[in-house]
Write an enzyme that holds these catalytic residues in place. Structure first.
Site, PDB file in Angstrom:
ATOM      1  N   PRO A   2       0.741  -1.300   0.134  1.00  0.00           N
ATOM      2  CA  PRO A   2       0.017  -0.044   0.057  1.00  0.00           C
ATOM      3  C   PRO A   2       0.801   1.264   0.115  1.00  0.00           C
ATOM      4  O   PRO A   2       1.859   1.516   0.807  1.00  0.00           O
ATOM      5  CB  PRO A   2      -0.731  -0.203   1.336  1.00  0.00           C
ATOM      6  N   GLU A   3       0.516   2.090  -0.676  1.00  0.00           N
ATOM      7  CA  GLU A   3       1.148   3.594  -1.019  1.00  0.00           C
ATOM      8  C   GLU A   3       0.242   4.532  -0.139  1.00  0.00           C
ATOM      9  O   GLU A   3      -0.846   4.239   0.423  1.00  0.00           O
ATOM     10  CB  GLU A   3       1.525   3.920  -2.301  1.00  0.00           C
ATOM     11  N   HIS A  98      -4.236 -15.892   9.881  1.00  0.00           N
ATOM     12  CA  HIS A  98      -3.185 -14.911   9.603  1.00  0.00           C
ATOM     13  C   HIS A  98      -3.487 -13.632  10.443  1.00  0.00           C
ATOM     14  O   HIS A  98      -2.906 -12.659  10.315  1.00  0.00           O
ATOM     15  CB  HIS A  98      -3.669 -14.586   8.047  1.00  0.00           C
ATOM     16  N   ARG A 117       2.043 -12.602   5.273  1.00  0.00           N
ATOM     17  CA  ARG A 117       3.490 -12.735   4.818  1.00  0.00           C
ATOM     18  C   ARG A 117       4.263 -12.160   6.229  1.00  0.00           C
ATOM     19  O   ARG A 117       5.404 -12.472   6.030  1.00  0.00           O
ATOM     20  CB  ARG A 117       3.833 -12.101   3.488  1.00  0.00           C
ATOM     21  N   ARG A 156      21.422  16.074  -6.290  1.00  0.00           N
ATOM     22  CA  ARG A 156      21.069  14.711  -5.948  1.00  0.00           C
ATOM     23  C   ARG A 156      21.287  13.900  -7.387  1.00  0.00           C
ATOM     24  O   ARG A 156      20.603  14.447  -8.571  1.00  0.00           O
ATOM     25  CB  ARG A 156      19.644  14.179  -5.652  1.00  0.00           C
TER      26      ARG A 156
END
Ligand code: ZN
Length: 275
Positions: A2-3, A98, A117, A156
């Site tokens: 998820p972002e 889970h 996971r 950068r």
């Protein structure tokens, strides 16, 4: 993983459903779900949830007494609200085996953390949470300007796409939204971050905000395990301009969308529209 838009969607859903609830019991089914730096989760008992927000990619559950429970969902983490008697939703998520942690409220409802996971982490903090989590500026923060971006990018040499994924600079952006924002900004993913022009930096900030806000309106993108606090999938995966569209026609020029690998991550772009 998820972002920002997915975490924002989860946080808003939780805010509506658990704000005001008092914690009666905490059960940790898998100890490593709790970050090693966390205050003991037993501190949660008796605290009231004052709100749920987002810090970068963390769901930030705010509690009475100045505490915050920060949850990072990583690959497969899900935060679901329900009752112990019934399943959390009808979509097949919320499989009991889970379940890694469960918070039971005084009204007997529960907030459970599921994680197939096991990469997800919970951390209880007190005080200045943003600094302790080491999270960078939020792209949706209205105080953030193109001038700030100039300062952050100066010198950068990293490809802009890779720079965007660094959570200590700008927070919340991951693989999907970095590719999408660079497409709308007309910037090639490989371009050195410090070499962007003033116009490109403005375009990048604008595109990031546009893509992230649109994705929030669609409830985020569901590619793997992401569901909101009610177990529902997002819809933004159908709106991608370049992400996952290798070989398909670019929405602007009809040329084929290309894929390269940067920092081990698939990166999608259009070689005509992005320079
Ligand atoms: Zn194109």
């Amino acid at each position: 993983m998820p972002e920002l838009p997915e975490v924002e969607t989860i946080a808003r859903g939780l805010h509506a459903r658990v704000r005001g609830k008092r914690i009666a019991k905490v059960h940790i089914a898998w100890q490593r779900t709790v970050d090693a730096r966390s205050l003991p989760l037993s501190e949660l008992v008796g605290k009231q949830i004052t709100g749920v927000g987002r810090i970068g990619k963390y769901v930030a559950i705010q509690l009475s007494g100045g505490f915050t429970l920060a949850v990072h969902l990583r690959m497969t983490g899900q935060l679901l609200v329900g009752s112990l008697e019934r399943r959390y939703d009808s979509s097949g998520t919320g499989d009991r085996k889970h379940e890694r942690a469960r918070i039971t409220f005084a009204d007997a409802s529960v907030l459970a953390f599921f994680d197939a996971r096991k990469f997800g982490r919970m951390r209880l903090l007190h005080g200045d949470v943003v600094a302790q989590l080491g999270v960078g500026r939020d792209p949706l923060d209205p105080q953030l300007t193109a001038d700030d971006l100039k300062e952050m990018l100066a010198g950068r040499r990293t490809p802009t796409k890779v720079w965007l994924l660094d959570q200590h600079r700008l927070s919340g952006i991951g693989n999907i939204y970095a590719s999408e924002a660079l497409f709308y900004a007309g910037i090639r993913p490989r371009r050195a971050a410090g070499k962007l022009t003033a116009i490109e930096r403005s375009a990048l900030l604008k595109s990031l905000r546009r893509v992230l806000r649109r994705a929030i309106r669609f409830g985020g993108s569901s590619l793997n395990d992401y569901v909101d606090s009610e177990g529902k999938q997002g819809g933004f995966q159908k709106q991608f301009a370049v992400y996952g569209r290798l070989g398909l026609p670019c929405l602007q020029c009809r040329g084929p969308v290309r894929r390269i690998v940067l920092a081990q991550r698939s990166t999608f772009y259009c070689s005509t529209c992005q320079r």
